[in-house]
Design a protein around this motif. Structure first.
Motif, PDB file in Angstrom:
ATOM      1  N   GLN A 142       0.809  -1.217   0.000  1.00  0.00           N
ATOM      2  CA  GLN A 142       0.000   0.000   0.000  1.00  0.00           C
ATOM      3  C   GLN A 142       0.842   1.267   0.000  1.00  0.00           C
ATOM      4  OE1 GLN A 142      -2.541  -0.497   3.405  1.00  0.00           O
ATOM      5  NE2 GLN A 142      -3.767  -2.118   2.438  1.00  0.00           N
ATOM      6  N   ILE A 143       2.027   1.208   0.599  1.00  0.00           N
ATOM      7  CA  ILE A 143       2.854   2.425   0.689  1.00  0.00           C
ATOM      8  C   ILE A 143       4.155   2.282  -0.090  1.00  0.00           C
ATOM      9  CG2 ILE A 143       1.892   3.105   2.926  1.00  0.00           C
ATOM     10  CD1 ILE A 143       4.549   2.091   4.158  1.00  0.00           C
ATOM     11  N   SER A 144       4.229   1.266  -0.950  1.00  0.00           N
ATOM     12  CA  SER A 144       5.436   1.030  -1.767  1.00  0.00           C
ATOM     13  C   SER A 144       6.680   0.837  -0.905  1.00  0.00           C
ATOM     14  CB  SER A 144       5.653   2.202  -2.742  1.00  0.00           C
ATOM     15  OG  SER A 144       4.550   2.338  -3.616  1.00  0.00           O
ATOM     16  N   CYS A 145       6.527   0.001   0.098  1.00  0.00           N
ATOM     17  CA  CYS A 145       7.667  -0.396   0.941  1.00  0.00           C
ATOM     18  C   CYS A 145       8.170  -1.744   0.456  1.00  0.00           C
ATOM     19  CB  CYS A 145       7.241  -0.492   2.409  1.00  0.00           C
ATOM     20  SG  CYS A 145       8.358  -1.423   3.477  1.00  0.00           S
ATOM     21  N   PRO A 146       9.428  -1.858   0.057  1.00  0.00           N
ATOM     22  CA  PRO A 146       9.974  -3.156  -0.384  1.00  0.00           C
ATOM     23  C   PRO A 146      10.175  -4.091   0.808  1.00  0.00           C
ATOM     24  CG  PRO A 146      11.688  -1.467  -0.414  1.00  0.00           C
ATOM     25  CD  PRO A 146      10.417  -0.761  -0.063  1.00  0.00           C
ATOM     26  N   LEU A 147       9.326  -5.107   0.909  1.00  0.00           N
ATOM     27  CA  LEU A 147       9.364  -6.053   2.028  1.00  0.00           C
ATOM     28  C   LEU A 147       9.962  -7.368   1.563  1.00  0.00           C
ATOM     29  CD1 LEU A 147       8.570  -6.908   4.942  1.00  0.00           C
ATOM     30  CD2 LEU A 147       6.314  -7.537   4.025  1.00  0.00           C
ATOM     31  N   TYR A 148      10.919  -7.888   2.321  1.00  0.00           N
ATOM     32  CA  TYR A 148      11.630  -9.119   1.979  1.00  0.00           C
ATOM     33  C   TYR A 148      11.443 -10.154   3.079  1.00  0.00           C
ATOM     34  CZ  TYR A 148      13.986  -5.984  -1.280  1.00  0.00           C
ATOM     35  OH  TYR A 148      14.252  -5.071  -2.259  1.00  0.00           O
ATOM     36  N   LEU A 149      11.414 -11.406   2.680  1.00  0.00           N
ATOM     37  CA  LEU A 149      11.325 -12.520   3.620  1.00  0.00           C
ATOM     38  C   LEU A 149      12.723 -13.071   3.875  1.00  0.00           C
ATOM     39  CD1 LEU A 149       9.251 -14.307   5.142  1.00  0.00           C
ATOM     40  CD2 LEU A 149       9.307 -15.851   3.176  1.00  0.00           C
ATOM     41  N   CYS A 150      13.087 -13.178   5.137  1.00  0.00           N
ATOM     42  CA  CYS A 150      14.430 -13.657   5.493  1.00  0.00           C
ATOM     43  C   CYS A 150      14.548 -15.162   5.246  1.00  0.00           C
ATOM     44  CB  CYS A 150      14.722 -13.394   6.969  1.00  0.00           C
ATOM     45  SG  CYS A 150      14.859 -11.661   7.394  1.00  0.00           S
ATOM     46  N   PRO A 151      15.582 -15.585   4.565  1.00  0.00           N
ATOM     47  CA  PRO A 151      15.840 -17.027   4.470  1.00  0.00           C
ATOM     48  C   PRO A 151      16.270 -17.572   5.833  1.00  0.00           C
ATOM     49  CG  PRO A 151      17.668 -15.793   3.528  1.00  0.00           C
ATOM     50  CD  PRO A 151      16.603 -14.783   3.870  1.00  0.00           C
ATOM     51  N   MET A 152      16.127 -18.866   5.998  1.00  0.00           N
ATOM     52  CA  MET A 152      16.542 -19.495   7.246  1.00  0.00           C
ATOM     53  C   MET A 152      18.045 -19.332   7.430  1.00  0.00           C
ATOM     54  SD  MET A 152      13.703 -20.754   8.455  1.00  0.00           S
ATOM     55  CE  MET A 152      14.115 -22.072   9.596  1.00  0.00           C
ATOM     56  N   LEU A 153      18.490 -19.410   8.683  1.00  0.00           N
ATOM     57  CA  LEU A 153      19.907 -19.230   8.978  1.00  0.00           C
ATOM     58  C   LEU A 153      20.749 -20.302   8.289  1.00  0.00           C
ATOM     59  CD1 LEU A 153      21.431 -17.113  10.638  1.00  0.00           C
ATOM     60  CD2 LEU A 153      21.491 -18.746  12.530  1.00  0.00           C
ATOM     61  N   GLU A 154      20.163 -21.481   8.097  1.00  0.00           N
ATOM     62  CA  GLU A 154      20.891 -22.563   7.436  1.00  0.00           C
ATOM     63  C   GLU A 154      21.343 -22.158   6.036  1.00  0.00           C
ATOM     64  OE1 GLU A 154      18.471 -24.389  10.644  1.00  0.00           O
ATOM     65  OE2 GLU A 154      18.157 -22.848   9.107  1.00  0.00           O
ATOM     66  N   ALA A 155      20.538 -21.349   5.356  1.00  0.00           N
ATOM     67  CA  ALA A 155      20.882 -20.927   3.995  1.00  0.00           C
ATOM     68  C   ALA A 155      22.138 -20.064   3.985  1.00  0.00           C
ATOM     69  CB  ALA A 155      19.713 -20.167   3.368  1.00  0.00           C
ATOM     70  N   LEU A 156      22.335 -19.287   5.064  1.00  0.00           N
ATOM     71  CA  LEU A 156      23.512 -18.421   5.149  1.00  0.00           C
ATOM     72  C   LEU A 156      24.733 -19.182   5.659  1.00  0.00           C
ATOM     73  CD1 LEU A 156      21.082 -16.401   4.983  1.00  0.00           C
ATOM     74  CD2 LEU A 156      22.458 -14.826   6.343  1.00  0.00           C
ATOM     75  N   GLU A 157      24.507 -20.382   6.194  1.00  0.00           N
ATOM     76  CA  GLU A 157      25.619 -21.193   6.693  1.00  0.00           C
ATOM     77  C   GLU A 157      26.185 -22.119   5.622  1.00  0.00           C
ATOM     78  OE1 GLU A 157      24.767 -21.840  11.414  1.00  0.00           O
ATOM     79  OE2 GLU A 157      23.445 -22.902  10.018  1.00  0.00           O
ATOM     80  N   GLU A 158      25.467 -22.266   4.510  1.00  0.00           N
ATOM     81  CA  GLU A 158      25.933 -23.171   3.459  1.00  0.00           C
ATOM     82  C   GLU A 158      27.285 -22.712   2.913  1.00  0.00           C
ATOM     83  OE1 GLU A 158      23.058 -23.574   0.384  1.00  0.00           O
ATOM     84  OE2 GLU A 158      21.507 -24.421   1.694  1.00  0.00           O
ATOM     85  N   GLY A 159      28.209 -23.640   2.806  1.00  0.00           N
ATOM     86  CA  GLY A 159      29.527 -23.314   2.268  1.00  0.00           C
ATOM     87  C   GLY A 159      30.474 -22.732   3.284  1.00  0.00           C
ATOM     88  N   GLY A 160      30.067 -22.678   4.541  1.00  0.00           N
ATOM     89  CA  GLY A 160      30.937 -22.134   5.581  1.00  0.00           C
ATOM     90  C   GLY A 160      30.692 -22.834   6.901  1.00  0.00           C
ATOM     91  N   PRO A 161      31.475 -22.518   7.924  1.00  0.00           N
ATOM     92  CA  PRO A 161      31.267 -23.144   9.231  1.00  0.00           C
ATOM     93  C   PRO A 161      29.958 -22.677   9.856  1.00  0.00           C
ATOM     94  CG  PRO A 161      32.914 -21.396   9.371  1.00  0.00           C
ATOM     95  CD  PRO A 161      32.610 -21.577   7.918  1.00  0.00           C
ATOM     96  N   PRO A 162      29.378 -23.477  10.747  1.00  0.00           N
ATOM     97  CA  PRO A 162      28.139 -23.077  11.414  1.00  0.00           C
ATOM     98  C   PRO A 162      28.338 -21.774  12.194  1.00  0.00           C
ATOM     99  CG  PRO A 162      28.623 -25.394  11.802  1.00  0.00           C
ATOM    100  CD  PRO A 162      29.843 -24.808  11.167  1.00  0.00           C
ATOM    101  N   LEU A 163      27.267 -21.007  12.294  1.00  0.00           N
ATOM    102  CA  LEU A 163      27.311 -19.756  13.057  1.00  0.00           C
ATOM    103  C   LEU A 163      27.123 -20.066  14.534  1.00  0.00           C
ATOM    104  CD1 LEU A 163      25.095 -17.672  10.634  1.00  0.00           C
ATOM    105  CD2 LEU A 163      27.517 -17.262  11.080  1.00  0.00           C
ATOM    106  N   THR A 164      27.903 -19.410  15.373  1.00  0.00           N
ATOM    107  CA  THR A 164      27.787 -19.541  16.819  1.00  0.00           C
ATOM    108  C   THR A 164      27.077 -18.311  17.369  1.00  0.00           C
ATOM    109  OG1 THR A 164      29.855 -20.793  16.921  1.00  0.00           O
ATOM    110  CG2 THR A 164      29.052 -19.841  18.984  1.00  0.00           C
ATOM    111  N   LEU A 165      26.007 -18.546  18.141  1.00  0.00           N
ATOM    112  CA  LEU A 165      25.223 -17.442  18.683  1.00  0.00           C
ATOM    113  C   LEU A 165      25.524 -17.244  20.164  1.00  0.00           C
ATOM    114  CD1 LEU A 165      21.723 -18.134  17.037  1.00  0.00           C
ATOM    115  CD2 LEU A 165      23.740 -16.967  16.093  1.00  0.00           C
ATOM    116  N   GLY A 166      25.585 -15.986  20.582  1.00  0.00           N
ATOM    117  CA  GLY A 166      25.817 -15.680  21.990  1.00  0.00           C
ATOM    118  C   GLY A 166      24.598 -15.901  22.855  1.00  0.00           C
ATOM    119  N   LEU A 167      23.431 -16.060  22.241  1.00  0.00           N
ATOM    120  CA  LEU A 167      22.186 -16.295  22.977  1.00  0.00           C
ATOM    121  C   LEU A 167      21.738 -17.729  22.756  1.00  0.00           C
ATOM    122  CD1 LEU A 167      20.238 -12.974  22.182  1.00  0.00           C
ATOM    123  CD2 LEU A 167      21.911 -13.436  23.997  1.00  0.00           C
ATOM    124  N   GLU A 168      21.361 -18.408  23.836  1.00  0.00           N
ATOM    125  CA  GLU A 168      20.962 -19.807  23.760  1.00  0.00           C
ATOM    126  C   GLU A 168      19.520 -19.940  23.268  1.00  0.00           C
ATOM    127  OE1 GLU A 168      21.606 -22.015  27.296  1.00  0.00           O
ATOM    128  OE2 GLU A 168      23.677 -21.372  27.571  1.00  0.00           O
TER     129      GLU A 168
END
Length: 587
Positions: A272-298
């Protein structure tokens, strides 16, 4: 507002003005830097917080406002007027390069991840969040740290006096508590020259006072659910409409995977207001090809928050590189509810460092103290309590089992506002607690000595009665389960007048596993039994063990090889517990 409250505010202001020799001249309209910095002892941090607390809406007036709520748009216009009276215009906020984040659960954690990622790049960050856990200055952070008591005091009095001096007969001199802190955060961030500000929405979005921001760099919406129904609506779709109110024309926005209904509402709001809205891919998609991400929050649910934070930080960095031009490109056409998928990229070393170093107290936090392990999570909605239960049970599965004595599980719970405590407590039943303890969000029976913990929005009678209702819900659930109680005690006798227990359990039930205490300190003393090496009150209050349930339970707790305590239901409860278990947070 009561006459007594008005007199208190006037007396404190006159005393402060007298101490400093404040004149009644209006400072030049150049923000708050024109005001002198208070230095006298009478203007210390606790004095500023006590004055701030007079801006809290008292409980009776709050109910009246709920019944007679006016036009929400008028409330936003009032916020803009307060901003102008403080010496700023909405255009001035554009210089803060804001990341604006809303959501029902996880918005604070998302903000914390985002801030820490961008700080790892060497940027000077501002971070405005709510509520605070121990001290109100936690709400306004620079480079990840709460502003100092001295800085808080300086900016508080500058803003307070500016608003006093610019009042006239057509407007209220002071904004309410949260609006005042929002204004103060904007001034702090501008005066301290941050590179960017991460701003967490208070409640909702469309009519939240942070939504006077007209041109953020990027917006985010974390997981949606049911909360604050009296203000936002009683369906997830209605709540999604409110949350989507922070979208701005041409400003990129990101959201995590949502149920079909609310996701469609967000999509429509954006279109309605011409805001470009994007859907975030899962974190697994950003981990492909690299080591797993370590999060400071459990907690597994933090992966969704981290995925959103990475997109917000990535978009902000792209904007900085382009000097504010253009939009992020979708990685490939999205097929889910006509939303494009946000870019899939390899997180940089700075991003990995930021995710790993993120700290956000009171959210999936663990404190190990001798035989006691405290699990602290301020979950207060159905979906966040479900995530909390998964985290707690997974943590117990991975623990080392002690030898030489039993393990005891204790729930410490409170819920506030318009939340459904019976529904939340039912979700906690699978944790198989041996004891359920309920208390108000009061650190001590009297909080007059600590302004940071004062709350005028409810009365003492209200919070105590609510705790008894929580206990009744729990006992009813226990009866429904009809499971044997391993720690049963003899049927209790009526408590004496000196007992600090409000009620061990209602007389109509046979359950003996629930207790109600009048404050957090008494609850922690009973749970810990002097076995926490840091929480060591001088001596147990008189009457703490006068009831048979408390007495028999104390013996079990003293002999247990391990005690696992889950504190949840309210961030304010978690904050009160942290204040006692981590005294350094109050210094």
């Amino acid at each position: 507002m009561s006459r007594a409250r008005s007199h208190l505010r006037a007396a404190l202001f006159l005393a402060a003005a007298s101490a400093r020799g404040v004149t009644t001249q209006v400072a030049a309209r150049r923000g708050l830097s024109a005001w002198p910095v208070p230095q006298e002892p009478s203007m210390e941090y606790q004095d500023a917080v006590r004055m701030l607390n007079t801006l809290q809406t008292n409980a009776g007036y709050l109910e009246q406002v709920k019944r007679q709520r006016g036009d929400p748009q008028t409330q936003l216009e009032a916020m803009e007027l307060y901003l102008a009276r403080s010496g700023l215009q909405v255009e001035d906020l554009d210089r803060l390069n804001i990341i604006h984040v809303t959501g029902t659960k996880g918005k604070g954690s998302t903000c914390a991840f985002t801030e820490c990622i961008l700080r790892s790049y060497g940027l000077k960050t501002g971070f405005f969040s709510s509520p605070h856990l121990v001290q109100v200055r936690e709400r306004i952070r620079i480079n990840g740290q709460p502003i100092s008591p001295e800085l808080f005091t300086k900016y508080f009095w500058r803003l307070y006096h500016r608003l006093e001096e610019t009042k006239d007969g057509s407007c209220v001199s002071m904004p309410p508590y949260f609006r005042f802190l929002t204004l103060m955060a904007f001034h702090v961030f501008l005066q301290e020259k941050v590179d960017l500000a991460v701003v967490e929405v208070g409640i909702g979005g469309a009519y939240d006072c942070t939504n006077i921001i007209r041109k953020p760099v990027v917006c985010g919406v974390s997981s949606l659910g049911i909360d604050h129904t009296s203000l936002l609506g009683d369906t997830v779709e209605k709540i999604a409409w409110q949350k989507g109110g922070i979208f701005k024309q041409g400003v990129p926005a990101f959201t995590v995977l949502q149920p079909e209904g609310p996701l469609a509402v967000l999509r429509d709001r954006a279109q309605q207001i011409s805001c470009p809205l994007y859907l975030c891919p899962m974190l697994e998609a950003l981990e492909e090809g690299g080591p797993p991400l370590t999060l400071g929050l459990e907690g597994e649910h933090q992966r969704s928050n981290a995925a959103l934070a990475l997109q917000l930080a990535h978009c902000w960095l792209q904007w900085q590189d382009r000097h504010g031009a253009g939009e992020p490109k979708a990685s490939r056409p999205g097929l889910l509810w006509q939303l494009p998928l946000a870019p899939v990229f390899q997180p940089t070393s700075h991003m990995r460092l930021g995710l790993r170093n993120t700290e956000w107290p009171g959210r999936t936090q663990v404190l190990r103290r001798g035989p006691l392990t405290w699990y602290l999570d301020g979950a207060h909605t159905a979906s966040s309590v479900q995530a909390c239960v998964r985290w707690f049970r997974q943590a117990l599965q991975g623990r080392e089992r002690p030898s030489g004595g039993p393990e005891v599980r204790v729930l410490l719970f409170n819920a506030t506002g318009d939340r459904d405590p019976a529904a939340l407590l039912k979700l906690l039943q699978p944790c198989q607690f041996d004891y359920a303890v309920f208390c108000p969000n009061l650190t001590e029976v009297s909080s007059t000595g600590n302004a940071d913990q004062q709350n005028f929005t409810v009365t003492l009678d209200q919070v105590l009665l609510r705790c008894l209702e929580h206990q009744q819900h729990w006992n009813h659930l226990d009866e429904e389960q009809a499971s044997p109680d391993l720690w049963s005690a003899p049927s209790p006798e009526p408590g004496g007048s000196t007992s600090l227990l409000l009620a061990p359990h209602p007389p109509h039930t046979c359950s003996a596993s629930s207790l109600v205490f009048s404050c957090i300190s008494h609850a922690l003393q009973w749970i810990s039994q002097g076995r926490d090496p840091i929480f060591q009150p001088p001596s147990p209050p008189k009457g703490l063990l006068t009831h048979p349930v408390a007495h028999s339970g104390a013996s079990i707790l003293r002999e247990a090889a391990a005690i696992h305590v889950l504190v949840t239901g309210s961030l304010h409860l978690v904050g009160g517990v942290l204040k006692l278990l981590e005294p350094a947070l109050s210094q």
